[in-house]
Design a protein around this motif. Sequence first.
Motif, PDB file in Angstrom:
ATOM      1  N   PRO A 251       0.798  -1.218   0.000  1.00  0.00           N
ATOM      2  CA  PRO A 251       0.000   0.000   0.000  1.00  0.00           C
ATOM      3  C   PRO A 251       0.830   1.267   0.000  1.00  0.00           C
ATOM      4  O   PRO A 251       0.370   2.314  -0.449  1.00  0.00           O
ATOM      5  N   SER A 252       2.040   1.194   0.494  1.00  0.00           N
ATOM      6  CA  SER A 252       2.880   2.385   0.538  1.00  0.00           C
ATOM      7  C   SER A 252       3.517   2.701  -0.806  1.00  0.00           C
ATOM      8  O   SER A 252       4.021   3.790  -1.020  1.00  0.00           O
ATOM      9  N   MET A 253       3.474   1.737  -1.721  1.00  0.00           N
ATOM     10  CA  MET A 253       4.124   1.934  -3.021  1.00  0.00           C
ATOM     11  C   MET A 253       3.135   2.521  -4.014  1.00  0.00           C
ATOM     12  O   MET A 253       2.721   1.882  -4.967  1.00  0.00           O
ATOM     13  N   ARG A 254       2.740   3.761  -3.779  1.00  0.00           N
ATOM     14  CA  ARG A 254       1.751   4.399  -4.618  1.00  0.00           C
ATOM     15  C   ARG A 254       2.336   4.830  -5.954  1.00  0.00           C
ATOM     16  O   ARG A 254       1.607   5.047  -6.907  1.00  0.00           O
ATOM     17  N   GLN A 255       3.658   4.980  -6.024  1.00  0.00           N
ATOM     18  CA  GLN A 255       4.282   5.484  -7.240  1.00  0.00           C
ATOM     19  C   GLN A 255       4.973   4.368  -8.026  1.00  0.00           C
ATOM     20  O   GLN A 255       6.043   4.557  -8.581  1.00  0.00           O
ATOM     21  N   ILE A 256       4.354   3.221  -8.069  1.00  0.00           N
ATOM     22  CA  ILE A 256       4.921   2.115  -8.845  1.00  0.00           C
ATOM     23  C   ILE A 256       4.948   2.501 -10.316  1.00  0.00           C
ATOM     24  O   ILE A 256       4.034   3.157 -10.819  1.00  0.00           O
ATOM     25  N   THR A 257       5.996   2.136 -11.015  1.00  0.00           N
ATOM     26  CA  THR A 257       6.124   2.491 -12.428  1.00  0.00           C
ATOM     27  C   THR A 257       5.471   1.446 -13.319  1.00  0.00           C
ATOM     28  O   THR A 257       5.152   0.332 -12.876  1.00  0.00           O
ATOM     29  N   ILE A 258       5.305   1.819 -14.580  1.00  0.00           N
ATOM     30  CA  ILE A 258       4.757   0.879 -15.565  1.00  0.00           C
ATOM     31  C   ILE A 258       5.607  -0.379 -15.612  1.00  0.00           C
ATOM     32  O   ILE A 258       5.082  -1.505 -15.602  1.00  0.00           O
ATOM     33  N   ARG A 259       6.913  -0.218 -15.642  1.00  0.00           N
ATOM     34  CA  ARG A 259       7.806  -1.377 -15.718  1.00  0.00           C
ATOM     35  C   ARG A 259       7.650  -2.270 -14.497  1.00  0.00           C
ATOM     36  O   ARG A 259       7.538  -3.496 -14.617  1.00  0.00           O
ATOM     37  N   GLU A 260       7.582  -1.680 -13.325  1.00  0.00           N
ATOM     38  CA  GLU A 260       7.451  -2.464 -12.101  1.00  0.00           C
ATOM     39  C   GLU A 260       6.088  -3.161 -12.030  1.00  0.00           C
ATOM     40  O   GLU A 260       5.998  -4.325 -11.618  1.00  0.00           O
ATOM     41  N   ALA A 261       5.056  -2.455 -12.438  1.00  0.00           N
ATOM     42  CA  ALA A 261       3.725  -3.058 -12.414  1.00  0.00           C
ATOM     43  C   ALA A 261       3.657  -4.261 -13.338  1.00  0.00           C
ATOM     44  O   ALA A 261       3.081  -5.299 -12.984  1.00  0.00           O
ATOM     45  N   LEU A 262       4.242  -4.140 -14.515  1.00  0.00           N
ATOM     46  CA  LEU A 262       4.229  -5.244 -15.465  1.00  0.00           C
ATOM     47  C   LEU A 262       5.058  -6.419 -14.965  1.00  0.00           C
ATOM     48  O   LEU A 262       4.669  -7.589 -15.146  1.00  0.00           O
ATOM     49  N   LEU A 263       6.175  -6.155 -14.345  1.00  0.00           N
ATOM     50  CA  LEU A 263       7.007  -7.226 -13.814  1.00  0.00           C
ATOM     51  C   LEU A 263       6.262  -7.996 -12.725  1.00  0.00           C
ATOM     52  O   LEU A 263       6.268  -9.230 -12.696  1.00  0.00           O
ATOM     53  N   GLN A 264       5.610  -7.270 -11.821  1.00  0.00           N
ATOM     54  CA  GLN A 264       4.901  -7.933 -10.726  1.00  0.00           C
ATOM     55  C   GLN A 264       3.710  -8.736 -11.249  1.00  0.00           C
ATOM     56  O   GLN A 264       3.512  -9.894 -10.870  1.00  0.00           O
ATOM     57  N   ALA A 265       2.928  -8.130 -12.124  1.00  0.00           N
ATOM     58  CA  ALA A 265       1.753  -8.818 -12.650  1.00  0.00           C
ATOM     59  C   ALA A 265       2.148  -9.981 -13.541  1.00  0.00           C
ATOM     60  O   ALA A 265       1.467 -11.018 -13.571  1.00  0.00           O
ATOM     61  N   GLY A 266       3.250  -9.816 -14.277  1.00  0.00           N
ATOM     62  CA  GLY A 266       3.695 -10.871 -15.176  1.00  0.00           C
ATOM     63  C   GLY A 266       3.998 -12.172 -14.469  1.00  0.00           C
ATOM     64  O   GLY A 266       3.843 -13.256 -15.035  1.00  0.00           O
ATOM     65  N   ARG A 267       4.404 -12.097 -13.214  1.00  0.00           N
ATOM     66  CA  ARG A 267       4.689 -13.313 -12.455  1.00  0.00           C
ATOM     67  C   ARG A 267       3.420 -14.114 -12.179  1.00  0.00           C
ATOM     68  O   ARG A 267       3.458 -15.328 -12.016  1.00  0.00           O
ATOM     69  N   ASP A 268       2.290 -13.414 -12.123  1.00  0.00           N
ATOM     70  CA  ASP A 268       1.023 -14.070 -11.786  1.00  0.00           C
ATOM     71  C   ASP A 268       0.206 -14.473 -13.003  1.00  0.00           C
ATOM     72  O   ASP A 268      -0.416 -15.539 -13.010  1.00  0.00           O
TER      73      ASP A 268
ATOM     74  N   GLU B   3       9.100   3.993 -17.358  1.00  0.00           N
ATOM     75  CA  GLU B   3       9.437   4.536 -16.045  1.00  0.00           C
ATOM     76  C   GLU B   3       8.373   5.505 -15.536  1.00  0.00           C
ATOM     77  O   GLU B   3       8.543   6.104 -14.477  1.00  0.00           O
ATOM     78  N   GLN B   4       7.292   5.650 -16.281  1.00  0.00           N
ATOM     79  CA  GLN B   4       6.205   6.519 -15.838  1.00  0.00           C
ATOM     80  C   GLN B   4       5.519   5.911 -14.623  1.00  0.00           C
ATOM     81  O   GLN B   4       5.227   4.721 -14.585  1.00  0.00           O
ATOM     82  N   ALA B   5       5.263   6.731 -13.619  1.00  0.00           N
ATOM     83  CA  ALA B   5       4.594   6.249 -12.411  1.00  0.00           C
ATOM     84  C   ALA B   5       3.089   6.180 -12.625  1.00  0.00           C
ATOM     85  O   ALA B   5       2.495   7.057 -13.268  1.00  0.00           O
ATOM     86  N   LEU B   6       2.490   5.142 -12.097  1.00  0.00           N
ATOM     87  CA  LEU B   6       1.040   5.033 -12.121  1.00  0.00           C
ATOM     88  C   LEU B   6       0.442   5.867 -10.998  1.00  0.00           C
ATOM     89  O   LEU B   6       1.016   5.966  -9.913  1.00  0.00           O
ATOM     90  N   THR B   7      -0.713   6.438 -11.234  1.00  0.00           N
ATOM     91  CA  THR B   7      -1.434   7.088 -10.146  1.00  0.00           C
ATOM     92  C   THR B   7      -1.990   6.015  -9.218  1.00  0.00           C
ATOM     93  O   THR B   7      -2.036   4.826  -9.572  1.00  0.00           O
ATOM     94  N   ALA B   8      -2.419   6.439  -8.051  1.00  0.00           N
ATOM     95  CA  ALA B   8      -2.984   5.482  -7.104  1.00  0.00           C
ATOM     96  C   ALA B   8      -4.205   4.794  -7.699  1.00  0.00           C
ATOM     97  O   ALA B   8      -4.389   3.586  -7.541  1.00  0.00           O
TER      98      ALA B   8
END
Length: 283
Positions: free
Chosen positions: A5-22, A48-53
């Motif tokens: 919950p504290s990682m509100r500024q996750i980037t596109i790359r990070e979001a894709l990496l995390q979701a890709g595992r699932d 590297e663009q950050a996602l909004t909450a």
Amino acid sequence: MKFNPSMRQITIREALLQAGRDIGDIEARMLLQHVLNVSQAYLIVHCEQALTADQARSFRLLTGRRTHGEPVAYLTGRREFYSLDFTVTPAVLIPRPETELMVDLALAQIPPGLSCKILDLGTGSGAIALCIAKHRPVAEVTAVDFSADAVAIARTNAKQLNVGNVRILEADWFNGLAGEKFNLIVSNPPYVAAGDSHLTQGDLRFEPRMALTAGGEGLDCLRSIIASAPAHLVAGGVLLLEHGYDQAEICRQLLSEAGFGDVFSHPDLAGIMRVSGGSLIVS
């Protein structure tokens, strides 16, 4: 997929990496494209663009639903078929690549510029009918479905794709078409056997059951269409039917018994006999 919950500024790359595992990289990318309403190229260039909450939350919810099996097409409300973009909901089957064979075979029966009448039975999202109508603009296409919800979706797709040479009706197979005859009838009817184990697997778990199954062996709708089609075809008119992997032989037999000649079955890209048809013998 789990977000801190504290990682509100996750980037596109990070979001894709995390979701890709699932759910895998391809589906993760498709869902994030939907959330951001951007292209695949945008995700790459702006990784590297950050996602909004709100964006991160929406993406988390969609990926969570996907991990529980919900089809990507229903999560995004879109599906590409025959290079056209269709609206889909759980009220209709998800158009599948193997069904593009039906469009190929139908178009082969209709020379460009030929004025003719075509009927699509059980149109669902309208995928088959609208692709044919789009590629044969002087043809008159009628699309029929028993479901009022499916009819509404097919009409939405016709409007979005700017297809004007199609008539979409709510009816049970040939009911409502008394006295009408067509040059070509196509159908992808329910044909899955009631006890088929595939109904409890994958996307089929979420698709409308009445659009999938027909009788104990899955042949009821195929039998009904084949028996009724001759009364609605001009002499020499053609009937094309999509069916199950093990139903080609019985479909050819039924077609021959109903007065069709030049009966055939055609394989899809996987080599499975997917579409059978024939032309009405001139008596």
